[in-house]
Design an enzyme around this catalytic site. Sequence first.
Site, PDB file in Angstrom:
ATOM      1  N   CYS B   3     -32.051  45.218  20.859  1.00  0.00           N
ATOM      2  CA  CYS B   3     -31.166  44.951  21.854  1.00  0.00           C
ATOM      3  C   CYS B   3     -30.975  43.513  21.730  1.00  0.00           C
ATOM      4  CB  CYS B   3     -32.058  45.226  23.201  1.00  0.00           C
ATOM      5  SG  CYS B   3     -33.275  44.408  23.177  1.00  0.00           S
ATOM      6  N   CYS B   6     -34.070  40.961  21.504  1.00  0.00           N
ATOM      7  CA  CYS B   6     -34.746  40.938  20.216  1.00  0.00           C
ATOM      8  C   CYS B   6     -33.923  39.757  19.689  1.00  0.00           C
ATOM      9  CB  CYS B   6     -34.501  42.297  19.602  1.00  0.00           C
ATOM     10  SG  CYS B   6     -35.017  43.632  20.091  1.00  0.00           S
ATOM     11  N   ASP B 405       4.919  24.129 -24.349  1.00  0.00           N
ATOM     12  CA  ASP B 405       4.329  22.983 -24.803  1.00  0.00           C
ATOM     13  C   ASP B 405       3.749  23.281 -26.257  1.00  0.00           C
ATOM     14  OD1 ASP B 405       3.235  20.483 -24.678  1.00  0.00           O
ATOM     15  OD2 ASP B 405       1.451  21.396 -24.399  1.00  0.00           O
ATOM     16  N   ASP B 609      -0.986  24.045 -20.969  1.00  0.00           N
ATOM     17  CA  ASP B 609      -2.463  24.313 -20.820  1.00  0.00           C
ATOM     18  C   ASP B 609      -2.909  24.128 -19.002  1.00  0.00           C
ATOM     19  OD1 ASP B 609      -2.630  21.705 -20.512  1.00  0.00           O
ATOM     20  OD2 ASP B 609      -3.430  21.196 -22.477  1.00  0.00           O
ATOM     21  N   ASP B 613      -0.235  19.228 -18.657  1.00  0.00           N
ATOM     22  CA  ASP B 613       1.024  19.526 -18.054  1.00  0.00           C
ATOM     23  C   ASP B 613       1.290  19.625 -16.917  1.00  0.00           C
ATOM     24  OD1 ASP B 613       1.017  19.397 -21.112  1.00  0.00           O
ATOM     25  OD2 ASP B 613       0.962  21.749 -21.102  1.00  0.00           O
TER      26      ASP B 613
END
Lengths: 121, 714
Positions: B3, B6, B405, B609, B613
């Site tokens: 509950c 707790c 590229d 890459d 670039d």
Amino acid sequence: MQIIGSVLILLIIGLFLAWLYWTKKQTGASAKETGGTQEFEIKVKGVYSPSVIKAKAGRPVRINFLRQEDTECSRFVVFDALNIRKELPRDQIVPVEFTPKAGEYKFTCDMGMYQGKLVVQ
Amino acid sequence: MHCASCALMIESKLNKLPGVKSAQVNSATEKATVEYDCDSCDSEKIIKTVKGAGYGAQIADEETVDEHQSQHEQAIKKERNQFIFSLVLTIPVAILSMILRDESYQSKLIQTILAGIVQFYIGSRFYVGMYYAGKNKTANMDTLIAIGTSAAYFYSLATTFLIEGQVFYETAALLITFVVLGKWLEARVKGKASEAIKKLLGLQAKSARIIRAGKEMEVLIKEVVVGDIVVVRPGEKIPVDGEVVDGYSSVDESMVTGESIPVEKKVGDKVVGATINKTGSFKFKATKVGKDTLLAQIVKFVENAQGTKAPIQKYADTISGYFVPAVVALALITFVVWYFLVGASFVAALLAFTAVLVIACPCALGLATPTAIIVGTGKGAENGVLIKGGEALEIAGKIKTVVFDKTGTLTKGEPVVTDIIKHGTRNMEQVLEIAAAIEAKSEHPLAEAIVKKAKEEKIELLEVKDFEAVPGHGVKGNIKILDIGYWILFGNRKLMQDSKVDIRLEDQKIGEELESGGKTVMFLAVNNELAGMIAVADTVKETSAEAIIELKKMGIKTLMITGDNKRTGQAIGKQVGIDEVLAEVLPENKADEIKKLQTGGLKVAMVGDGINDAPALAQADLGIAMGSGTDVAIETGGIVLVKNDARDVVRAIKLSRQTMSKIKQNMFWALFYNSVGIPIAAFGLLRAELAGLAMALSSVSVVLNSLLLKRRKL
């Protein structure tokens, strides 16, 4: 009979237009403020309720979704403009957090059947 | 935990712990969120405290995917059971009314009860949905089904007990059965569509074997921290990302890169979590764990992509917003026209009304793009092609020009020294010695090749002063040999010309010859006099030419962009069969070159890459960032290729075209279905239950069509 029919058709069209007008005019529910965050609770059951919410620009927003149904339709909520797609497991609160700029943010289910929007001023 | 008290008790215990700033315990989710100071408290202490209070505790999973999964599977099962139950009740109703055509009072009574259970028990969800929509002053799909079936059921109820006329219990019952069938099928196929993510997450290892304090121990994967030494045995999964520190093996990385051939791993090589170790044993140092691993990033990338919609979907969403109320209005008009204007019977008007209500299906429209994108991006991820979302997909499908590229994209990006030419009094070794010394300060990829060569020749590097790099041209600096200072220039022709270094005709010729072979030639000047030349070549990847041929076949123009001079560029371009070479482009001008290409209105993709670039990738309509398997700059580019293979550019474009064509098919089908289906129903040409079946199957068919993407070859 024909007159009644024509009047009814006009009435139906009128009601539809009135609904359209009403949806456009909706201003939306306001946020609950907790520590600077604008918080919303949205229940997902048949529709998003509330479906229109309003917030202030430039301050963080947290929208807590709570899905209370099993239907496949509403399993995901998508904020298209923000690239957010979240699974809403049943009976679990799923927060969506971001800081919006002024404008309108639509959120829908995967199929676009559940529709809601966040209006940011 | 039983509950809320707790939860409060645990909370107060945790809050009393030294170092804990705040603790919150949620009794519903059984989760505690604790904020603490790392210096004076740790997770172990917190767990101990909770256990001391008489409760169990463990560190929560970041991903509770399994839980979601089983919940979803249960929902599917529930749909199936509802369908079967509904079907069992509906069959007798259908037999009585459609086959036996029994119109006795007893028959009607049985039908009332059976159809009633379907209508109000199975169909209760539609009423609930309608109620919530109504509360928000709107209508949804549930509204349509609830009104449609209620009309048929309540009219039949009236004719059974109050007035003369036919009964239509089977219409209501069949309709609901079909809609539930549709929902069940939809949940099933939609689960299939998003399988890719589940598969990716399923790849994650559950535990890891690590060495801590000299002892080997097995721990859960979430307990591995950066810096841990992880032991991997043959056949085991590599738990997290890291760098090999001991041992040698080959690793199957296909799950992440799509490359089926295992990759050799030796000391210093990077390994990726979730890949499988094949033959040897090795140890590696964990460098990335949890959310930072490549797999986690891929999962996040794909998840984000699947949340996006293609721009084409935008108007479908607009339609969906007004769809349902519009259909309700249309159905009412249909009824009025039939009953009041045409003068048809009440029954005929009512059935046409119901058919219009239930045939309209905005779901198919709404599912058209998301399902295709989910399947497409998922399939891409399985093949090492990550697509950022709907927009990238849509543009990729329209690409007419691809700019590559050169270095690292078409070529291996690992240049090697091929020729050293001496000039004047210095020998070849001295030429290399001076060049290597000055290049050691440079970060250019070609410099690396020269320094490497010098190391191979065991040449010691001289000290350099006043070093200066001239981007796109070369390097300058002072060195001392035997206490005598020399002014060194090392770079291309332009650098020599600018400094007025004389290059004689015969040297020019040697240089040009080397360049025509695709080599990059650099000149060395000592005290402004030519002292030698060094040629460096970067080998073309075997797969590059194949990729270019494929792209040409697809009607795409290919270009290569490079900082090399024209002759070298042309030679490399020729080797791979590229259409056009843009040579002598300085790094900062690459984006401008892309801009020039775009002025013609062509959609341009740039492949690079992703690190050097970035501006060109951003300028292009579509940036394609190419990773080298373990090192992916995942944030750059609309498309990220995990593997360093130009053929994946072809795959990415093919996949995008396939996905876009699926989206268009789906959109066409959904629009056609609704625009044809609604008039047919309004004219009373379709039985309501068949309209319901068509509606249920229309969204399923859209999902199935998207799933077909999985079978297409890339």
